[in-house]
Design an enzyme around this catalytic site. Structure first.
Site, PDB file in Angstrom:
ATOM      1  N   GLU A 180      15.125   6.663  -2.927  1.00  0.00           N
ATOM      2  CA  GLU A 180      13.876   6.134  -3.280  1.00  0.00           C
ATOM      3  C   GLU A 180      13.480   5.619  -4.718  1.00  0.00           C
ATOM      4  O   GLU A 180      13.777   6.768  -5.540  1.00  0.00           O
ATOM      5  CB  GLU A 180      12.788   6.895  -2.849  1.00  0.00           C
ATOM      6  N   GLU A 191       2.216  -1.773   2.058  1.00  0.00           N
ATOM      7  CA  GLU A 191       1.557  -0.852   3.322  1.00  0.00           C
ATOM      8  C   GLU A 191       0.089  -0.469   3.200  1.00  0.00           C
ATOM      9  O   GLU A 191      -0.317   0.541   2.695  1.00  0.00           O
ATOM     10  CB  GLU A 191       2.459   0.235   3.676  1.00  0.00           C
ATOM     11  N   LYS A 220      -1.449   3.155   3.531  1.00  0.00           N
ATOM     12  CA  LYS A 220      -1.044   4.187   2.770  1.00  0.00           C
ATOM     13  C   LYS A 220      -2.282   4.454   2.099  1.00  0.00           C
ATOM     14  O   LYS A 220      -3.151   3.620   1.930  1.00  0.00           O
ATOM     15  CB  LYS A 220       0.306   3.794   1.859  1.00  0.00           C
ATOM     16  N   GLU A 280      -0.353   3.413  -4.012  1.00  0.00           N
ATOM     17  CA  GLU A 280       0.366   3.710  -2.646  1.00  0.00           C
ATOM     18  C   GLU A 280       0.447   2.553  -1.786  1.00  0.00           C
ATOM     19  O   GLU A 280       1.622   2.428  -1.310  1.00  0.00           O
ATOM     20  CB  GLU A 280      -0.399   4.941  -2.039  1.00  0.00           C
TER      21      GLU A 280
END
Ligand SMILES: *[C@@H]1O[C@H](CO)[C@@H](O)[C@H](O)[C@H]1NC(C)=O
Ligand SMILES: *[C@@H]1O[C@H](CO)[C@@H](O)[C@H](O)[C@H]1NC(C)=O
Ligand SMILES: *[C@@H]1O[C@H](CO)[C@@H](O)[C@H](O)[C@H]1NC(C)=O
Ligand SMILES: *[C@@H]1O[C@H](CO)[C@@H](O)[C@H](O)[C@H]1NC(C)=O
Length: 431
Positions: free
Chosen positions: A260, A314, A317, A323
């Site tokens: 990641e 997203e 999140k 985030e």
């Protein structure tokens, strides 16, 4: 065709290719914490036909997603949820797990890795940490028994596993975790020829004064006296810190996989550095680096298997806006910024100069963007403070990187789920 009057077709093709931004193959993390995301079948089709993305990692073993990627040629890394790890130390459970989650889909779906949990050392609790390597071994035995020798097992780590990363030559894994878990894990990875997975985020090491260092932009660098190496970007610094730590345990040659890494294109008002210009600079620089095969100063010539975080923005999140904004794409498949990840013709869309020496001030100035007045690098203001944040320890697994120090004023360490590397990065003294 009369080549004396018209440029030849190969020549024209060459010109066209040179005019397009370089297309890099790369992996992405396909997270699904959104209520507006397209169905996996559309995602698989999109990635295969429109992008240069050649591998994905998912955070579970969602069978809809795994099936959707069948016969696409795209590699799929799946994840054993942290809570399921202890049960996999039992051989029968491990066999059942393979039967349920891998066997029906493989090899039609090219599953390449099973990640045993996510940042288990970082988040704990201790019984989970204790079962990590045993579960990896037992599950691997089940894979081998099944004849699935191409599927490797690893486990991604936050850089909280490092005691320090500055300078890289002095890095080491945190005592306790080093010989307790990481050494046996590295031995297992060496034997199975699997990669050691880390999640380096220069985003969490950002401060206004080291912005360029974090973003692959020109800067004075970080000099490591012990090796004589000047690090020109924080990604290399972090990767070499991991390398030195592995070497101290006797495993310098195990491959390192970047499971990641990413940079949000938007965020909370306090985080002006979360913007599309910086995201494009970081991801563009990252793709150029990992595709160059140059490696790092201490790992020359190595090509790191790399998964960008993340595929989509997203919306579920949080709690921070950052985030929600790590995605390369919006849920409607439009690009948040262009870094040459699309096949033509999308690759020709204007790009916010991802690789150049542009500073945040070079952002398109047509509108008063929130990032237009992002803080600049100020060479005359030396950073002070401890180079190491206190990461969560195995006995205090809920601590989310607390002791922030002054120089890292903008370092949002309460980055909730994104755990990350904050702690170790904090200060990078640019001299
Ligand atoms: C699998 O992923 C899809 C797409 O995100 C989602 O709709 C579905 O609920 C997931 N299934 C499970 C069992 O989590
Ligand atoms: C090396 O790391 C150790 C442990 O983190 C630290 O105490 C020491 O000061 C560091 N030395 C240098 C030269 O940075
Ligand atoms: C840079 O830092 C120095 C020393 O702290 C300070 O005097 C100066 O005002 C700063 N310059 C800018 C442009 O912020
Ligand atoms: C960790 O935090 C979560 C959420 O705040 C809480 O539910 C849980 O009980 C905590 N665990 C420990 C070990 O403190």
């Amino acid at each position: 065709m009369n080549t004396s009057e018209h440029p030849s077709l190969p020549f024209l093709l060459l010109v066209v290719l040179l005019l397009l931004p370089a297309a890099y193959s790369i992996g992405v993390n396909y997270g699904t914490l959104g209520d507006n995301l397209p169905p996996p079948s559309e995602v698989a089709h999109f990635l295969k036909t429109r992008t240069t993305i050649d591998r994905i990692r998912i955070f579970d073993v969602n069978t809809t997603i795994i099936k959707a990627f069948a016969n696409t040629g795209i590699l799929v890394s799946v994840t054993v949820p942290n809570g399921d790890i202890p049960s996999l130390t039992d051989a029968r459970n491990a066999r059942r797990w393979i039967d349920a989650n891998i066997k029906p889909f493989y090899p039609a779906t090219k599953i390449n890795y099973i990640c045993m949990g996510t940042e288990v050392l970082h988040w704990g609790p201790q019984p989970l940490i204790d079962s990590l390597v045993p579960a990896m071994k037992v599950l691997n035995a089940a894979l081998v028994k099944e004849g699935f020798n191409e599927i490797k097992i690893s486990s991604p780590h936050s850089l909280g596993i490092l005691l320090s990363s500055v300078p890289p030559s002095n890095a080491s894994f945190r005592p306790g975790w080093d010989v307790g878990t990481l050494k046996p894990m590295l031995e297992f990875l060496k034997q199975t020829k699997a990669g050691f997975m880390v999640n380096p985020y220069t985003y969490f090491g950002y401060s206004p004064s080291n912005a360029n260092f974090c973003l692959f932009k020109p800067n004075d660098g970080l000099f490591d006296k012990a090796t004589g190496i000047t690090y020109t970007n924080q990604f290399d610094q972090l990767m070499d810190a991991v390398h030195v730590s592995m070497k101290k345990l006797g495993y310098p040659d195990v491959e390192v996989v970047v499971a990641e890494t990413g940079w949000p294109s938007g965020g909370d008002p306090a985080n002006l550095h979360a913007n599309p210009v910086n995201a494009a600079a970081y991801i563009g620089g990252l793709m150029k680096k990992v595709n160059s095969g140059d490696g790092t100063p201490l790992m020359p010539g190595r090509k790191f298997e790399t998964y960008i975080f993340a595929l989509f923005n997203e919306n579920l999140k949080g709690p921070s806006l950052d985030e929600k904004n790590f995605g390369l794409f919006r849920p409607d498949f439009t690009q948040v910024y262009n870094v040459g990840i699309m096949h033509a013709p999308q690759a020709q869309a204007p790009s916010p100069s991802p690789l150049g020496a542009a500073s945040a001030s070079d952002a398109p100035s047509s509108a008063a963007s929130p990032w237009d007045d992002a803080p600049f690098f100020n060479k005359s203001k030396p950073l002070t403070g401890s180079p190491v944040q206190a990461p969560p320890t195995s006995s205090n697994t809920n601590a989310s990187a607390t002791t922030n120090t002054d120089g890292a004023a903008n370092l949002n360490v309460n980055f909730a789920a994104k755990s990350a590397a904050a702690f170790i990065l904090a200060m990078t003294l640019l001299v």
